[in-house]
Structure formats: C-alpha cells, structure tokens
Design an enzyme around this catalytic site. Structure first.
Site, mmCIF file in Angstrom:
data_model
loop_
_atom_site.group_PDB
_atom_site.id
_atom_site.type_symbol
_atom_site.label_atom_id
_atom_site.label_comp_id
_atom_site.label_asym_id
_atom_site.label_seq_id
_atom_site.Cartn_x
_atom_site.Cartn_y
_atom_site.Cartn_z
ATOM 1 C CE LYS A 1 -3.961 2.120 2.422
ATOM 2 N NZ LYS A 1 -4.921 2.013 3.542
ATOM 3 C CB SER B 1 -8.269 3.992 2.600
ATOM 4 O OG SER B 1 -7.428 3.293 3.509
ATOM 5 C CB SER C 1 -8.739 1.152 5.413
ATOM 6 O OG SER C 1 -9.389 2.397 5.387
#
Lengths: 493, 481, 95
Positions: A80, A155, A179
């Site tokens: 990420k 997210s 998330s």
C-alpha cells in the site's frame, strides 16, 4: 503455469520456489506481465519500478540457491502506498506527496525486505487513507475486479483490487476504521486488522495515530498467518508498538481437522450487527456462513454491543482530530507540494495546502480542527474519548460470553463508482461494523463468505486482544470446507 | 499613587542530553545547518517519537531539587500551530498533566543602597518537558528566511513560577538562583549565549495594597541577567506611566531591545491563537515510580540548601558565608577542596570569598579557571596557621601564586616572607622599642590603651613586618606589666 | 452547535487551507451534515467516565540517550522544494 502461480497460496509458492519449480524472477515476471496487462484498466498500482522489483527477485533467487530462504523469500507482494519505501515514490494517494520519493523504509517494508520478499509496487488508495471507495485518490479510482463499474472499497482499494485480480501474491493494507476489512468484503478475499500495536506504525504515513494499524490482505487465512509472522513484532521506534514475544500465527492451522474442528468455540452474534441498515443479500450470506460454522461445531451466543451505534460519531470526531494535527506537517517547507506563486509565508501555507489536499482530506482536517478548537474540545473530543471507553467496555463484557464475534463486515456489497462520492455521511456508514474494533484496538478480519447478486460478501470475525492466531484458525476451518476464498473474478484470467 | 510590580517567570532550560527528546539525533551546539536534523527532526511522513530517558531523569532531578511533587503519571500533548521552524505543525509539550508539580526555591536578594539583603521563597507552579523548535536564519538569501532544524526536538524543561516577585532585583535573583541550580544538579549547561537558559518574564503592575493582578505583558527570550533587569525596569515604568496617563494595558508579547533599553510589542499576528491541545496519540503516559525517583535521587549531588546547612553546622560558618559559598556549585566544590586539603574552614571561607573572589572578578575568570588551585590555597592557609607567615605576607604569596611563580614554600623562601617567631629575637626588638619610646610607655601606664597598639606597631616596623604579631603582643604585655 | 460561514473561515485559517466563498458554502453544508452525525454523542451520559486515548493501558517506554542518527541532509534536501546552503528557504519570517 500462470494459473497455478496466480492462484497458488503463499505456502504453495514457497514450496515451488524451494523445489526450484519456479524462480522468484519468473514468478515476479509473471505478476509484472499481468500488471502490465490489467493495471491500465484497474488502476491498482500507482508506482511500479520493474528494475528495482526484478533486482529484489534476483537477490531472492540467490538467497534461495544459498539455502538461506525463509517462508516468504522470493514471493512478490504489493505494498500500500502509505508505507515509505526508500527510493520509491510514496504518495499516500495525494497530490501533496505526488513527487515524494521516500528517503527511508517503513518498518513493514524493512520486515518484508529482511525475509527476501519482493516488492511489486505501490498500490492506490484513498488520499491519506480517508475514504471507503478509493475515489478520493489523487491518482484516480480503482476498479473492482468483480465489476468494473463498482468501487473496490477503501481505503486500501489498490491492494484489494490487486489481490482480487491476482496482480500480486498478496498485499499489505492499513485499517483505521475498516480500510482492510471493508475492501476485503467488497473484493472477496481475506484481510486481517491486527490488535493495535502488533505491527509497527513507523514509516506508515499517519492518518489517525491511535487507530491506524497495518495488516495482511491475501487470498486465505493461511496466507494472512504467514504474512503476520513477518509483519508483527516489536519495534522500538514506535512508542505504541507492543513488546511481546514473537508468535507463530500458523501454529494452530494444522490442528484444524476433523468434522467438528471448532467444537467448544463460542461465537458471539451482536444483535446490533443484524439490525436495520444491513442489506438483505448480505444478511443472507452472513447467516449461511454462521450456519456453516454451527456445522463445524461452533456454538452461537447472542450478545449485545449496546454502544456500537455510537462508533461512527465517535470515530468522526477522533480520527479527523488526530488527522488534522498529523497532516499539519504538509506545509510545503521541507518536502511535498509547494504552490508555484505566493506573496508571503501565510499565502504559501494556505495555497500549498489548498492545492495539495483533495476535498475529503480538507473536510476531515476542518472537522478535526473544529472539534479541537477552543470551546468545543470538551463537547466533542473529550466526549468522544469517553464514549470510546464505553465502546471498548462493551467488547470486554461480550468476550466474557464468547471467544470470537461474528457479523457482517460491510452493510452492502460493492457500490457503483460515484454513487456515494458526493455524500460523505452515506460513505461513512460503510464502516458501521468495522470502526468499533479500531476504537477498542481489537483485531478484526473479513473472510469471503459468498456472493449476493454476483458480488462478494465478507464475514467479519472479531477477536479479543492478541487472539489473532485463534481467529486465523477459525477462518481457516471455514476455508477448509468452503471455496469462496478461491473464487476469481471473470475476465482477468 | 504607589505602584506594586508583579512578576512571574517562565524559563526554558535546555536539558543536558546527547540526543533529542524524541529521536536519536545529536544535540551538539553549532553544527552545520540541518546536519543534525534527522527524519524525526524534519518530520518526514510516517516518523514517530520515542521519549529520551535522560530527559526524563533531568526533569525528575529538578523536581527533587525544588521539593516538588513528581507526577506518577504525566501526559504529552500536541500544541498545534504553523511556523516554519516547527516541522510537524505542532509542538510536543505537556499541558494538563506536567511531570513536575508545585515546588519552591529560596532566593537571596542582595543588598542595595536602599535596602538590606533578604531571603524570599518563590513558588514554582510546574515544570514540564517539551521539545524546542528550530531556528530561522535571516539574510542568507534576499527576501527569504532560511530554516535550520538542528535545534528542533532539543529537550527543554519549562519552569513556571507563580507571580511571586515584586521587583526586577527579585526576578534577577530568582533567575540567577535557578540558573545555578540547574547547573548544580547538572541538567543544563547554563550557557545563555547559546540559548540553553532563556527567560520569558510576565510583568504587570497594580496599586499597592490591591490583591487583583493587573494585565500582564510578557517579555520574551531574555538571555542575560543584565537585560532582564533593564527590561523589567523599563517595562514596569512604562506600564505605570501608561496607567497614570489614563491609558490601559493590553495583554501582549513584547521584545526587549538592548540597544535602546526599551521594550516593544511584537506585531500581533497572533490574535487568534488557538493551539488545539490534545493528548499526543503517538506517545503513552509517562510513568515515574517511587523506585525511579529513588534511583535518580541517588545520582544527585548534595543540594545547595543542604550543603549550606552543613557548612553552618560542620564548619561554624555564618549563614551569609555559607550561602555565598553555595551560591554556585563551582565555588562550593572549590571551597570543599580547600578544606579537604587541610585548611581550616573559616579562613578558607574568608579567602575564597575575599581575595580569591576579588581577583577572579577583576580578571573576569571563573573559579574553575582560577590560576591558584584549591590545593595551593590550602597550602598557603596552612602556612598562616602554623605561623610561618603573617596574613599580610600571605597576600603577597597569593599574588605570586596567581602569577605562577612557584609553590607556596618556594615563594615564601624566595621572597623572605617567613615570619620571626624566635622569642629571643623578638624580645630584643621589644626592648629596643621600649627604650626608644619612653613617652609612649608613660602614656600606656597612665591608662591609654592606644599607646599599646602604637608600641606593637613600632615593634612590627622594627622587625620589617616579619615578627609574629601575636608573639610581639604577648612579650610587650609581659614587659609592661 | 450549528456551524456558520464564519466558523468555516476561522477553522480554514487555523488549518491554513485557503478556501474561497463558494467552497466555504459547500463545505458548510457538508460539515454540517457530518456534525449532525456527531451530535448523536450528546445524548450519552458520560459523567465520571475516563477518556480513552489509547486502546492499551500502557505507559511510555523510554529510549536510551545514545546518538543513533547520522547526517542525511543531502538525501533529505534532495526532496525539498527550495534550499540554499543547507537551509530550507521560506518567504521571510517577520516577528
């Protein structure tokens, strides 16, 4: 060979690498080829550097050849873009950091590097992890591999799509209010948010410091367990990192055998998680999963988390408050976006920040600034912290009656891009079932439990503090008798 | 109307640590810009603070030294504001729960033309740990400021007093006492030029007898005691003049200009300061246990108050002398070394506070840099004690020691300062003096005591100052009786 | 506690985010919606409940006072918007 690679578990890949069936370079190249093919559509990755990636793969091959391999040596992961990785552009999905090349490694990145894992690239995300659809990213939305018209959740939307579309062996994510778990539910894979403090936050760009926690996003519980072995562990650079003995998260998996492997397990079903607001299709899938768990020997217990409906209001005070302060460092002085023209210092601050942040990030900074400002602190921030304790106490009470808690991860399946983009409150409700665990600091995971109208549905499993190993066993038991976690979206073979 | 000046101080003491309060970057002064600005100091995305153990120990030491309550649990908070020398956009400080609570410090206010010296107890409200900001450098590039973050994150202990002081003299006495104390307990190097000890002074005035505080103005960043004195005197007079002219005092931050001797309000861009303090989620509560306190206490030197009491009891020194000798750790250490080397305490005290101190002041030397070592001074005092030299001769020896002319005995020999203690020789001199001054002898016998002293003087003169005055006295008394 | 446009301007200034009138109006609508959500908290009696800042009831670990960082100015300033002679440059700071 490609299909056997892209659908293989981490343990299988490790085995293939060890037996020289495939090299890390071949494995990595296979994923890079898939990325080249599908990423222009899906937009899961926002930074790729094949040279760096393949150099890591070569080093991993050398390490394997030298007989120095560990479980994840040579396996390619997606990271990420919230984790600083030295020499990699690290943007956190923001224009503010669009040109920021990190000069140091996050703890999570170092941990993967140390075991010889390969970094395939940095994945798209909601800007500064603020969002539940990946639509707030400066680098554009991410397509849900199950339906390109829909969002992957957020997210960690890029990591989610990369796992679901088999553009990596597995990925990392972070979870402040859901998330990891909500995208896992919307994209149909297994994701774990560990107990707060198990994975170091050093080098992980902060959103809400007291809630942020990194975790694995992978195809199965077994894969998550192997990743946890790498990610979790004490780090002296994070004051909130927990100094605990190293655990082997795979230790219980092999014991999950027989017809009733979960006999004696008490599963709490919070009545508040099955009330209004839950999509009927999702509810059905979750009920079916619970029925399956009964078959595996689990005993269901009705529980209540009476303050859980307050978790969203509390979260939308605390997270923006912390974020408003955490994001003050982006001032255009030492790194990051600085506006092209300015009259004076104040003008430079005001313009750089107005240009560098997107609408949702600005909204949260403003809310956070407001709730901390003179005259409002007690009514908002302090009150929220008090209710946070009530929410945590609900779980303490609940865990006196049960070993794990189950329920839906998200109230609905993946929604269409644009559907909620203009309604922050509707978007925030996506995390109604996940936020409470962040507030309490508890571990939570989402596992694929079936489909509703062709879209994946996740089952959430919440455990007590440090009970990740048991949660993984519980998830693994289900994955031994179901194959939802092996389902792959069509059209991306 | 008679006015009363009310003063409180906030002092930022830079703690003596190798590294910053929340990172492992060096705190050495004077490095090239930003070479000690690590990833935490410049607040890169993702970095986190970890508290320095040494900084905490310094705070505990200070708490113990002022007899304060040390919080078993204190909390770090974020003070949010934007400034280019503040890289995170917030300063980590302690707000609601500071590590050191209420304490006190007794100050000695020196005598002036108008008043006697006196002691006063100043109450300390709190002392808290926080990080320093960086520095803005002007002039390097036209129209721009340069930011150097080497200092950003340096540990500070901010020490806040009650508004207990009533004059510039009291404020300066407090500041000096505090300055000595933090060096005494070795938590701060006290270097005011380098900004290791910076005072903000809150000044207000009110009609004498009133128990309501007036509106205060804060004089920022005073880095010398002289400026502090001047700034407070100017500021207090300015406030009195303003009020007497029918004006009002606006709360403000002011700066002192040493060139003009005036204070002036800073451009008040700060109208809407709203620091939005909240507990720093990156740091956990700081716990200080009884065991921690005991461990730190064991590391601490004897405190000035205790040492003063001991000097009075053990050496029979006056309260004033004991206070003077313990006004600084270096002086106390020097005095102790003189006594340990065999000198009697009282003369040692007199010499340290007298001749030595005068000479050091005249040449602007610190006692640590004294050309006369404690051992040398002790040797000198021993020679007075054993009657080898007179007090007068000792002054000459001292000057020679200062000029590095050799050791004590060599100087006495070289200068022929050894005093005459042979009673036969002294008796002969006395006889000569008595014979030569019959008038004085008559006067003495008639009851004029003064005549005796004159005869002693004559005898001393005849011996060229070398006769032991005590012996001269004794023999003369015998002869005249 | 209803928000008004002045509140928006004030907090935007505190947060150092430039905001024009039109944006302020849109922001007011959206923030009011979010605050409406948050208002639910006010119904809860929290008297006597200790605020919770951290999920674990732990205390701060202390770091030994040993230099562990080295000079990385060159690497750090390579990503800076504007530097000169090792200094970060900003528009003139006036006191």
């Amino acid at each position: 060979m490609t299909n056997s690679i892209i659908n293989a578990s981490l343990a299988q890949l490790s085995q293939m690498l060890a037996s020289k069936q495939v090299s890390s370079v071949e494995l990595t190249q296979a994923f890079l080829t898939r990325i080249q093919q599908h990423n222009p559509t899906i937009n899961a990755y926002i930074a790729l550097d094949n040279e760096k990636t393949l150099a890591q793969a070569q080093a991993a091959d050398a390490r394997i050849a030298a007989g120095d391999a560990e479980a994840l040596t040579g396996i390619p992961f997606a990271q990420k873009d919230i984790f600083c990785a030295k020499g990699w552009k690290t943007t956190c999905g923001s224009k503010m950091l669009a040109n920021f090349v990190a000069p140091y490694d996050a703890h999570v990145i170092s941990q993967f590097d140390a075991v010889g894992a390969v970094n395939l690239g940095k994945t798209n995300m909601d800007e500064f992890a603020m969002g539940s659809s990946n639509e707030t990213s400066y680098f554009g939305g991410v397509k849900n591999p199950w339906d390109f018209d829909r969002v992957p959740g957020g997210s960690s939307g890029g990591s989610a799509a990369a796992v679901a579309a088999r553009l990596c062996a597995a990925a990392t994510g972070t979870d402040t209010g859901g998330s990891i778990r909500q995208p896992a539910s919307l994209c149909g894979f297994t994701g774990l948010k560990p107990t707060y403090g198990l994975v170091s936050r050093y080098g992980m760009i902060a959103f809400a410091s007291s809630l942020d926690q990194a975790g694995p996003m992978a195809k199965s519980a077994e894969d998550c367990a192997l990743m946890m072995n790498v990610m979790a562990g004490f780090d002296a650079r994070d004051s909130t990192s927990l100094d605990r003995p190293k655990e082997d998260y795979t230790r219980g998996l092999s014991a999950v055998t027989g017809s009733q492997p979960l006999k004696g397990l008490r599963v709490g079903l919070p009545k508040e998680y099955f009330a209004t607001g839950l999509d009927a299709g999702v509810s059905k899938v979750v009920q079916d999963a619970i029925a399956e768990y009964r078959k595996l020997g689990a005993e269901m217990v009705d529980i209540s988390l009476p303050n859980s409906q307050l978790s969203i209001p509390v979260y939308y005070v605390l997270a923006p408050a912390e974020a408003s302060s955490n994001l003050s460092r982006y001032d255009g002085v030492r790194y990051g976006h600085r506006t092209a023209e300015y009259d004076d210092l104040l003008d430079m601050y005001m313009k750089s920040r107005a240009e560098g942040f997107g609408a949702e990030v600005k909204r949260r900074i403003l809310i956070g600034t407001y709730v901390l400002s003179a005259g409002y602190y007690d009514a908002y921030y302090l009150k929220a912290q008090q209710i946070r304790r009530l929410i945590a106490q609900d779980f303490t009470e609940a865990f006196k009656q049960c070993d794990v808690i189950m329920g839906p991860t998200a109230p609905s399946t993946a929604f269409k891009a644009g559907e909620k983009a203009d309604d922050p409150v509707a978007m925030y409700l996506q995390d109604v079932y996940t936020i409470a665990t962040n507030l309490a600091g508890l571990p939570g995971m989402s596992i694929p439990a079936g489909f509703s109208n062709g879209l994946p549905v996740g089952l959430q499993i919440i455990g007590n503090y440090f009970d990740e190993a048991r949660m993984l066993d519980v998830a693994h038991a289900y994955q031994q008798v179901t194959d939802w976690h092996q389902a792959m979206p069509k059209g991306i073979e | 109307m008679e006015w009363e000046v009310v003063i409180g101080l906030e002092t930022h003491t830079q703690l003596k640590t190798n590294t910053k309060i929340f990172s492992g970057a060096s705190t050495t002064y004077g490095a090239e810009p930003n070479t000690q600005a690590c990833e935490v100091s410049i607040a890169l995305p993702g970095v986190l603070p970890v508290l320095n153990k040494q900084a905490v120990e310094c705070a505990i030491k200070f708490g113990l030294a002022i007899d304060a309550e040390i919080a078993p649990r204190s909390v770090f908070a974020r003070k949010n504001y934007f400034y280019p020398d503040l890289p995170k956009g917030y300063q980590i400080s302690q707000y609601e729960l500071p590590v050191v609570g209420k304490g006190k410090l007794t100050i000695q206010v020196p005598a002036t033309k108008h008043s006697e010296a006196y002691e006063k107890t100043i109450h300390i409200t709190r002392a808290h740990l926080e990080e320093d900001a960086g520095k803005s450098v002007h002039g390097a590039v036209e129209g721009m400021s340069g930011i150097d973050l080497n200092r950003a994150g340096t540990p500070l202990l901010e020490i806040v007093t009650e508004p207990d002081m009533r004059s510039a003299a009291e404020a300066v006495a407090y500041a000096k006492k505090l300055h000595e104390l933090v060096q005494w307990i070795d938590i701060c190097d006290g270097n005011m030029q380098e900004g290791s000890f910076r005072c903000d002074v809150n000044v207000s005035v009110r009609p004498k007898g009133s128990d309501k505080l007036g509106t205060r103005r804060e004089i920022k960043n005073l880095n010398s005691f002289k400026f502090m004195q001047q700034a407070i005197e100017y500021e207090a007079q300015w406030q009195i003049d303003t009020l007497e002219d029918g004006g009002k005092i606006q709360q403000a931050t002011v700066l002192f200009n040493p060139d003009t001797g005036e204070t002036r309000a800073m451009r008040s861009k700060e109208e809407a300061n709203d620091y939005r303090y909240f507990p720093d989620p990156d740091l956990l509560p700081l716990a200080v246990s009884e065991a921690d306190k005991a461990r730190v206490k064991a590391l601490m030197p004897e405190l000035p108050e205790a040492m003063k009491a001991r000097f009075e009891a053990q050496h029979g020194l006056s309260s004033y002398d004991a206070a003077t000798l313990t006004a600084s750790r270096d002086t106390a250490d020097y005095f102790t070394a003189v006594v340990q080397a065999g000198a009697e305490a009282k003369p040692a005290a007199n010499w340290v506070m007298g001749a030595l101190s005068a000479k050091l002041n005249a040449e602007e030397k610190t006692i640590q840099a004294s050309p006369v070592s404690a051992v040398q001074l002790a040797q000198l005092l021993k020679r007075i004690q054993d009657n080898t030299i007179s007090n007068n001769a000792a002054k000459q020896v001292f000057d020679a020691l200062w000029a590095a002319e050799g050791d004590v005995d060599a100087i006495i020999a070289a200068k022929g300062l050894k005093q005459e203690s042979d009673s036969g020789a002294i008796e002969a001199i006395v006889d000569e003096v008595l014979a030569a001054n019959p008038a004085m002898v008559e006067e003495f016998k008639a009851g004029k005591e003064k005549a005796f002293n004159a005869l002693v003087g004559q005898a001393m003169k005849a011996s060229k100052g070398k006769a032991n005055p005590a012996q001269v006295n004794e023999i003369l008394k015998k002869k005249l009786s | 506690m209803a928000l008004n446009i002045e509140d928006i301007q004030r907090i935007a200034y505190l947060a150092r985010i430039e905001i024009n009138e039109q944006e302020a109006a849109t922001t007011l609508t959206k923030l009011s919606g979010i605050l409406g959500l948050i208002e639910q908290m006010q119904a809860v009696n929290t008297e006597g409940i200790a605020p919770m800042s951290h999920s674990q009831d732990l205390t701060q670990r202390l770091r030994e006072d040993v230099v562990t960082q080295t000079n990385q100015r060159e690497a750090f300033q390579a990503i800076a918007p504007l530097t000169e002679s090792g200094l970060y440059l900003v528009p003139k700071v006036i006191e």
